[in-house]
Design an enzyme around this catalytic site. Structure first.
Site, PDB file in Angstrom:
ATOM      1  N   GLU A  50       0.819  -1.228   0.000  1.00 22.27           N
ATOM      2  CA  GLU A  50       0.000   0.000   0.000  1.00 22.27           C
ATOM      3  C   GLU A  50       0.847   1.270   0.000  1.00 22.27           C
ATOM      4  O   GLU A  50       0.462   2.284  -0.584  1.00 22.27           O
ATOM      5  CB  GLU A  50      -0.936   0.000   1.207  1.00 22.27           C
ATOM      6  CG  GLU A  50      -2.038  -1.050   1.150  1.00 22.27           C
ATOM      7  CD  GLU A  50      -1.638  -2.398   1.750  1.00 22.27           C
ATOM      8  OE1 GLU A  50      -2.518  -3.274   1.879  1.00 22.27           O
ATOM      9  OE2 GLU A  50      -0.446  -2.570   2.085  1.00 22.27           O
ATOM     10  N   LYS A 162     -17.660  -0.356   5.290  1.00 25.96           N
ATOM     11  CA  LYS A 162     -18.102  -1.338   4.294  1.00 25.96           C
ATOM     12  C   LYS A 162     -19.611  -1.304   4.090  1.00 25.96           C
ATOM     13  O   LYS A 162     -20.096  -1.428   2.952  1.00 25.96           O
ATOM     14  CB  LYS A 162     -17.661  -2.733   4.714  1.00 25.96           C
ATOM     15  CG  LYS A 162     -17.949  -3.786   3.653  1.00 25.96           C
ATOM     16  CD  LYS A 162     -17.317  -5.128   3.974  1.00 25.96           C
ATOM     17  CE  LYS A 162     -17.536  -6.110   2.804  1.00 25.96           C
ATOM     18  NZ  LYS A 162     -16.888  -7.424   3.076  1.00 25.96           N
TER      19      LYS A 162
END
Length: 564
Positions: A50, A162
């Site tokens: 990342e 989410k």
């Protein structure tokens, strides 16, 4: 139009004209990645870490001037990205970072892969958001891109739980951005500009101090025009390399800790500093009480918080550096006589002849400065130049003949080892027609070496040139100069087989011992057009000079070092 939060992210990216996203998926961001799979409007590049995703987005943003985009998941996905976000914040790079978060019902429960991403990113972003309702996503995403690109650019973080990516809500991206508390001043105060130009007209030794804000604002052409109209010499910061062009007669060089003797002496002798898009960083100023102490200061910057933050500005001007310089140029044509500064230019010429940037050749040894100069001779403006952090970075800033802004891509404020290779991938993606070179060290290259796989998979033929002195070179240099040669944990003699390493990923590898071998390796790497590692064994104990010791004065430079 009704759609899920995940679909809104994709539609927003399309509306913003995004053609590339760098990222790494995970559980909390999976709904968004499912929508990425279904679309064909932009390319997603899967990095292998990342941190590398954000650095690649930085490289893309730096070379194109567009907003870079990175996407990561929650928890460790986000914490891995923080170094890249902080790097972009320090160097004012426009990014939008989209992270997944655990469902809202789990926030604050120490859930699996939960971390307070907004809390962590608060100190190293221009702004950040935790989106708790999908209906807010169109507004938030539009604001994020606007904030990243306007005013003083910077990274903006959007954290999306989410369950919010699964919510259905209305998507309307047509509403204009309205932020009452954020209205950057772009046009400078006319009265202050007039006073500044009058000060220039009365000065005898004015000096243009050019910062990275000029590159961000696309102001290089008008800054050069101003220098040429007025005949005022210029020094560039590390972040501004390429603004004037290496061959411009009014460019002195880079100034600061490893700046040239002429540039640092010019700043010490000037009677008027004209600071354009620069923030008077400590690596430039040295000891503040001694910095340009006989000079008045004009400071032009779009960020009002930067003005007089470190050096008091006698003529503070808040505004976009391109607009302000255009206003100054219009007035300068009638008020400033370039002939007035000819004795000043003669003084600077004397400084340049007294102690030019140089290095000593040794028979049978490749000097790292030679490698950089040689690439400049062979490729010049055909290449974009990225670097990692260390001695090789400073030598590149000193010795590469940069021809244009956005040619030099490096980590300035944060000084991030591991930046160069992934950034160079982003550079190649953003400017595919030019050769992407990364000058790196044997320490830095290993910090994101996994990106060899990303480069191979996505056909990003970055040429990594390792200036290999088998040391953490810059730390070793400080240990030599200030720690009586106690080389604590800086010896990197144990190394991989670089050629075998890159070839195992599917790239091209070269071990270089002579200048002739280097030329052959560089040409072959360009011809092969795949990711490459050129391992150049250079002199082990070479130092970056000149050097202003930390906290020292610019005029008190170390110009040479002789081993006792």
């Amino acid at each position: 139009m009704q759609m899920s939060g995940a679909q809104m992210v994709i539609e927003a990216l399309k509306a913003e004209g995004v053609d590339t996203v760098f990222g790494y998926p995970g559980g909390a961001i999976m709904n968004v990645y499912d929508e990425i799979y279904k679309q064909h409007d932009f390319k997603h590049i899967l990095t292998r870490h990342e941190q590398a995703a954000v650095h690649a987005a930085e490289g893309y943003a730096k070379v194109t001037g567009k907003v870079g985009v990175a996407m990561v998941t929650s928890g460790p996905g986000f914490t891995n990205a923080v170094t890249g976000i902080a790097d972009a914040y320090m160097d004012s790079i426009p990014l939008v970072i989209i992270s997944g978060q655990v469902p809202m019902s789990l926030i604050g429960t120490d859930a699996f892969q939960e971390i307070d991403s907004v809390g962590i990113s608060r100190s190293c972003t221009k702004h950040n958001y935790l989106v708790t309702d999908a209906a807010d996503l169109p507004r938030v995403l539009k604001e994020a891109f606007y904030l990243a690109a306007t005013g003083r650019p910077g990274p903006v973080h959007v954290d999306i739980p989410k369950d919010v990516t699964a919510q259905i809500a209305e998507f309307d991206y047509s509403k204009p951005v309205e932020l009452e508390t954020y209205k950057p001043t772009t046009k400078g105060n006319a009265r202050q500009i007039k006073k500044a130009v009058e000060a220039i007209a009365h000065a005898r030794r004015p000096l243009l101090y050019l910062g990275g804000g000029i590159v961000s604002a696309g102001a290089a052409d008008v800054v050069r025009a101003f220098a040429e109209e007025t005949g005022i010499p210029a020094v560039e910061t590390f972040m501004a390399r390429g603004t004037m062009g290496a061959k411009h007669p009014l460019l002195i060089s880079m100034l600061g800790m490893h700046g040239s003797y002429a540039a640092n002496m010019a700043m010490s002798e000037t009677d008027l500093v004209i600071g354009l898009g620069a923030r008077f960083d400590d690596r430039v100023t040295g000891k503040l009480s001694e910095f340009a102490k006989n000079a008045d200061v004009i400071h032009v910057d779009i960020d009002p918080a930067s003005i007089s933050k470190l050096v008091n500005a006698d003529f503070p001007i808040v505004g976009d550096v391109k607009n302000v310089t255009e206003q100054m140029l219009a007035l300068a044509k009638d008020k400033i006589d370039a002939a007035r500064y000819e004795p000043w230019l003669e003084t600077i010429e004397h400084f340049e002849k007294l102690h030019p940037l140089r290095y000593d050749e040794e028979p049978g040894v490749i000097k790292p400065q030679w490698v950089i100069e040689r690439v400049g001779e062979l490729l010049g403006g055909r290449a974009n130049i990225s670097t990692d952090v260390g001695q090789h970075q400073m030598w590149t800033a000193q010795f590469y003949p940069f021809e244009r802004p956005r040619q030099f891509i490096s980590s300035g404020g944060l000084g991030t080892m591991g930046f160069g290779f992934p950034a160079a991938m982003g550079v190649k993606r953003g400017d595919p027609e030019r050769i992407s070179i990364n000058f790196t060290g044997d320490g830095s290259i290993l910090m994101n070496i996994q990106e060899l796989m990303t480069a191979v998979e996505n056909e990003l033929p970055v040429i990594n040139i390792i200036l290999n002195n088998r040391y953490l070179g810059m730390v070793r240099q400080w240990q030599t100069l200030f720690y009586d040669k106690r080389y604590a944990e800086t010896d990197l003699s144990v190394q991989p087989d670089w050629k075998m390493l890159v070839e195992s990923f599917g790239g091209a590898g070269y071990n270089v011992e002579t200048k002739e071998e280097f030329d052959a390796a560089l040409h072959d790497a360009i011809d092969k057009n795949v990711v490459a590692l050129i391992n150049v064994n250079v002199s082990r104990l070479e130092n970056v000079l000149p050097m202003v010791p930390a906290g020292g004065s610019l005029f008190n430079m170390m110009l040479e070092y002789k081993d006792q």
